[in-house]
Write an enzyme that holds these catalytic residues in place. Sequence first.
Site, PDB file in Angstrom:
ATOM      1  N   GLN A 108       0.838  -1.195   0.000  1.00 39.05           N
ATOM      2  CA  GLN A 108       0.000   0.000   0.000  1.00 39.05           C
ATOM      3  C   GLN A 108       0.882   1.257   0.000  1.00 39.05           C
ATOM      4  O   GLN A 108       1.691   1.466   0.908  1.00 39.05           O
ATOM      5  CB  GLN A 108      -0.942   0.018   1.215  1.00 39.05           C
ATOM      6  CG  GLN A 108      -2.054   1.047   0.988  1.00 39.05           C
ATOM      7  CD  GLN A 108      -2.888   1.335   2.208  1.00 39.05           C
ATOM      8  OE1 GLN A 108      -2.349   1.531   3.286  1.00 39.05           O
ATOM      9  NE2 GLN A 108      -4.193   1.375   2.039  1.00 39.05           N
ATOM     10  N   TYR A 143      -5.985  10.589   4.405  1.00 44.32           N
ATOM     11  CA  TYR A 143      -4.601  10.885   4.035  1.00 44.32           C
ATOM     12  C   TYR A 143      -4.590  11.715   2.741  1.00 44.32           C
ATOM     13  O   TYR A 143      -5.645  12.117   2.242  1.00 44.32           O
ATOM     14  CB  TYR A 143      -3.786   9.584   3.966  1.00 44.32           C
ATOM     15  CG  TYR A 143      -3.710   8.951   5.341  1.00 44.32           C
ATOM     16  CD1 TYR A 143      -3.030   9.604   6.378  1.00 44.32           C
ATOM     17  CD2 TYR A 143      -4.362   7.757   5.631  1.00 44.32           C
ATOM     18  CE1 TYR A 143      -2.995   9.066   7.661  1.00 44.32           C
ATOM     19  CE2 TYR A 143      -4.332   7.212   6.917  1.00 44.32           C
ATOM     20  CZ  TYR A 143      -3.646   7.868   7.931  1.00 44.32           C
ATOM     21  OH  TYR A 143      -3.610   7.349   9.190  1.00 44.32           O
ATOM     22  N   ARG A 186      -7.492   1.944  -2.732  1.00 41.52           N
ATOM     23  CA  ARG A 186      -8.383   1.843  -1.572  1.00 41.52           C
ATOM     24  C   ARG A 186      -9.086   3.181  -1.371  1.00 41.52           C
ATOM     25  O   ARG A 186      -8.427   4.227  -1.344  1.00 41.52           O
ATOM     26  CB  ARG A 186      -7.606   1.483  -0.307  1.00 41.52           C
ATOM     27  CG  ARG A 186      -8.520   1.031   0.823  1.00 41.52           C
ATOM     28  CD  ARG A 186      -7.729   0.552   2.011  1.00 41.52           C
ATOM     29  NE  ARG A 186      -8.488  -0.389   2.826  1.00 41.52           N
ATOM     30  CZ  ARG A 186      -8.375  -0.493   4.143  1.00 41.52           C
ATOM     31  NH1 ARG A 186      -7.531   0.268   4.813  1.00 41.52           N
ATOM     32  NH2 ARG A 186      -9.077  -1.378   4.814  1.00 41.52           N
ATOM     33  N   GLY A 207      -9.054  -7.048   8.577  1.00 37.27           N
ATOM     34  CA  GLY A 207      -7.950  -6.385   9.254  1.00 37.27           C
ATOM     35  C   GLY A 207      -7.669  -7.011  10.601  1.00 37.27           C
ATOM     36  O   GLY A 207      -6.887  -7.966  10.714  1.00 37.27           O
TER      37      GLY A 207
END
Length: 370
Positions: free
Chosen positions: A106, A187, A234, A323
């Site tokens: 990622q 982000y 994502r 996760g």
Amino acid sequence: MSQDQASAAALFTPLQLGAIDAKNRIFMAPLTRSRAKHDGDVPSATNARYYAQRAASGLIIAEATQISQQGKGYAYTPGIYTDAQIAGWKLVTDAVHAAGGKIVLQLWHVGRISHPSLQPGGQLPVAPSSVAFESKTYNDTGFVDCPTPRALRVDELPGIIEDFRTAAKNAIAAGFDGVEVHSANGYLLDQFLKDKSNTRTDEYGGSIENRVRFPLAVVAAVCEAIGSDRVGIRIAPETHFGDVGDSNPAALFEHYVDRLNALKLAFVHVIEGETGGSRELGGVDYVALRKRIATTYVANNGYTREMAIDAIAAGHVDAVAFGVPFLANPDLVERFRLGAELNKPDQATFYGGDEHGYTDYPTLELAAKS
Ligand code: PHB
């Protein structure tokens, strides 16, 4: 085979994602564990052991990894921009491949969720606009307030695109099967997409067309660098994680996924609802969104084994990324096959530290012996 084990078969149908073949539909979601070597943010044999333990996953999406020092927002997260980091990640990809797994990296730029102590030359973190993230990050002294960031100039954007492109090539050099561009969770790319954090008045702000411009340029550059059949993305249409939000997430993300379709990505990975929280926010219809997406749909957020079986069997999703369950259960795939109990996660060891709470969660086999 029991009825329950027969219905679990939906999880075990192989899946082709562009150039990546996944042996099952139980994916490992990216998880920040803050266990890179403190000197140089370099992955180590410990990280390789952790990921290799989870190689039965159809696809491991390795943790968020900064594409540059400017892209760093927390202490001890790994990078993919130095030779030492590439060599460290090679330990990880070799171990996962030797164990029969597939792994993508990622690619991460944190934007404003950072602190001068983590930035090159002690500078302010950068963002689309000088709008503060009203919360904290952590450096090697503990939790610290994130300052109001500096708004990026248009002439700085090509350099960040270049950093993403180089990071993607570095990931391939490090042996990854592909990459996932991090466009979620407040982000940098999510900061550009959403109107709470993007108040620009130039061609990168304002209309939806303008707000998707920079994220799309990043994804296009990454595709050009390594081939779109090895690139996923994502997204988190409704999340407020990282203090982001949008006045019309449904319209924004309909437009974004339509434009992403033209890039022919290997997969789109969607956090449905609030990151790590409610799945029922009501602003986006994920079944409808899935129908607009022309590639593989990887779903995430609070799925149980039963929810994953139902969603895959109904054709709503192609795979599910887990996760926290994967963090606490190295043999999650086998446990799902059997319908077995899961280990409980230990929150205290999620971030930082050593092998404890990282590589020492028991498998069913070990638990049976003890
Ligand atoms: C985190 O480090 O807390 C973190 C990183 C990436 C995410 C979400 C959370 O997407």
